[in-house]
Write an enzyme that holds these catalytic residues in place. Sequence first.
Site, short mmCIF file in Angstrom:
data_model
loop_
_atom_site.label_atom_id
_atom_site.label_comp_id
_atom_site.label_asym_id
_atom_site.label_seq_id
_atom_site.Cartn_x
_atom_site.Cartn_y
_atom_site.Cartn_z
N HIS A 1 -5.37 -4.53 -9.16
CA HIS A 1 -4.42 -5.30 -9.96
C HIS A 1 -3.51 -4.36 -10.75
CE1 HIS A 1 -6.00 -9.14 -8.97
NE2 HIS A 1 -7.17 -8.98 -9.56
N CYS B 1 0.60 -5.14 -7.58
CA CYS B 1 1.75 -5.97 -7.93
C CYS B 1 2.62 -5.30 -8.98
CB CYS B 1 1.27 -7.32 -8.46
SG CYS B 1 0.50 -8.36 -7.20
#
Length: 654
Positions: free
Chosen positions: A280, A329
Amino acid sequence: MIRELAITEHPASACVPLNYRVTLRCRAKGSGLLQYQWFQSEDEEVPGATQPDLVITAKKTQVYVCRVNDNHSNCVFSEWVKVKVWQILKTDLPVTWQGQPQIVVHPRSVTIKHNEELKLLSIAFGIPPPRYQWYWNGNLLQDQTKETLLIKKADKEHQGTYLCSVSNVFEEIWTEPAEVNIDLHRHVNSLLEPPNKTTAGRFYATDKVALLVGNLNYSNHPNLIAPMMDVQELANLLHALNFRVVSLLNVTKEEMAAAIQEFVKLLDKGVYALFYYAGHGYENSGRNYLVPIDAPQPYRRENCISVQRTMQQMQEKHTALNVVLLDTCRKWYNKDCVPSEVKPLAPLGNTVYGYATSEDAEAYEVQDGSRSSGIFTKYLNKHILLKEKVTHVLEQVSEDLGRDPLIIGKQVMEIKHTLNEPRALTDQICTTGHTVELRERILNWSRANELPERRVLKFPCGTEVELSFSALFSNMIAVFATVKKTGWKTVDCSVSLQSTPVMEDVFSSSDDSTGGMGSLLLSGPDNTDCSLRLSGLQKLKRNLILKVDLHYTSTDSRQRMVESKQEDIGKPLVAKCELHKYAKPLERHEGKATAATFQAPPQRATAYTQLGQPCRPSTRKAENGREHNEPEENDESELLNLAFVSLGQKSTCT
């Protein structure tokens, strides 16, 4: 009661100079007065050698064995040992020498012709005899483990710096470096020169170092599947490119920061450095942040790792090439928060960023049956071995990713760089003039990659169990137990393993959250009776103890019996780096501790549940609290619109 006759201390082999006095020791236990007799061949006794200690003046290389008898006509033999004597060498051994390795012949630099035999020699004394391990340009040479390094037909690829590690139970020391040059004819040079002058061949690295981090089991955010496979496959490819690789799974903020500090210590002038992260992440004001597994919900900048600060630390080491690859991301998050302050360095023209996705967009991973992969890393691994400028390699990755029907309109790779030289990850290593730093780098890197030695445990019933070890990642070890010999009165043997302290196994989850890696990574020796995977080695603060339970049936009593042994295997792999020493005291934010707490991972968010398709993408953006105004995640209906037959095949949208 008659005590069983057994050897309790076997003699040790030795490698010594001519005329050196050696003492061979043998000890045994048994009933009554024990009698000793030393032999120097199978049937030749050593005259007068009837004591537990045999003192000899070494004249020539000779083997010895000791026989021990008791008063009941029983006898046992010690292990054979060899006393190796180098007759032509003068001795400089100190008076207080206890057997530590002493190098008396260092390899010499040479220049040889193309296809000639390359021979380098290193000789050392030691009790027990030293082990040899040769290195070329800092890379371990698997089959070169003798005094003499021998290459029958040396080619251009064998040119470089050679070192030999010499070690025994006391310590490890290193020879002086030897430079090997291959004298090639001009026409041979022209044949070997790559046709494209902008590809590999013109530039050299003094060494290559890579840190790979994959975070998948989060305490407060949706779990991921692919980082484990991605890190493992990329590590194998980088090994093929002669990178020194440290690979870590599931690390906290403090552990990741400590690992980066250790990584930076390995860097120096001329080194190629590569940092890869899968997990993440998010972006804020042009700054990229990596989310550790212990990041709270919601997280803030101080809970995460700044990518730009990491790059700055790499640049400060004056490396020849810095590559940062981020499979994460880049959704904009917390726009009102002040980004971390990173002062820019002077332009060095040596930095490359490879982003899995563009600004304010998500990166996806896909599961195809039992196999999971980040889409960016899938194509990165496809092209990374190409002998081309690193930016050209990433351009090919970008083109393949742009054609993937799974993420068209959702994920577009981005490349940023200041590279003004055609440097490639395939460039050769040349350590000339940098051997002092190389020696120190080898020692530091070895700390994070050293496995326990294979060993055999002997149980009272006579059964022998072999323990062997394999590194799955730098912070994950596999232990294998194999019954090698059964006792005289034992049948139906089985083995079980436990560790103290108990270490987490990321494969133990009841759901298949490991992307099929559970069975793939636990391949050990043939006929293994038991195996144990231990993760999170970076958390070890004391030595790791293995408890080995041997279960068997006694042929005398017909009862099931258990015997146990405990084996101290020290601090394996990255545990030796003691990353926990970098840790700060627990910080508390809004009543929650931000240090790692390894509770059961949370249930995956809806975006990660199986929808019945053979494969489909999932995002790598951590869900955060809405009070910080980050953009919302893609609507679930968008993911439902993707229904594909299989990865790489033509999609059929509903």
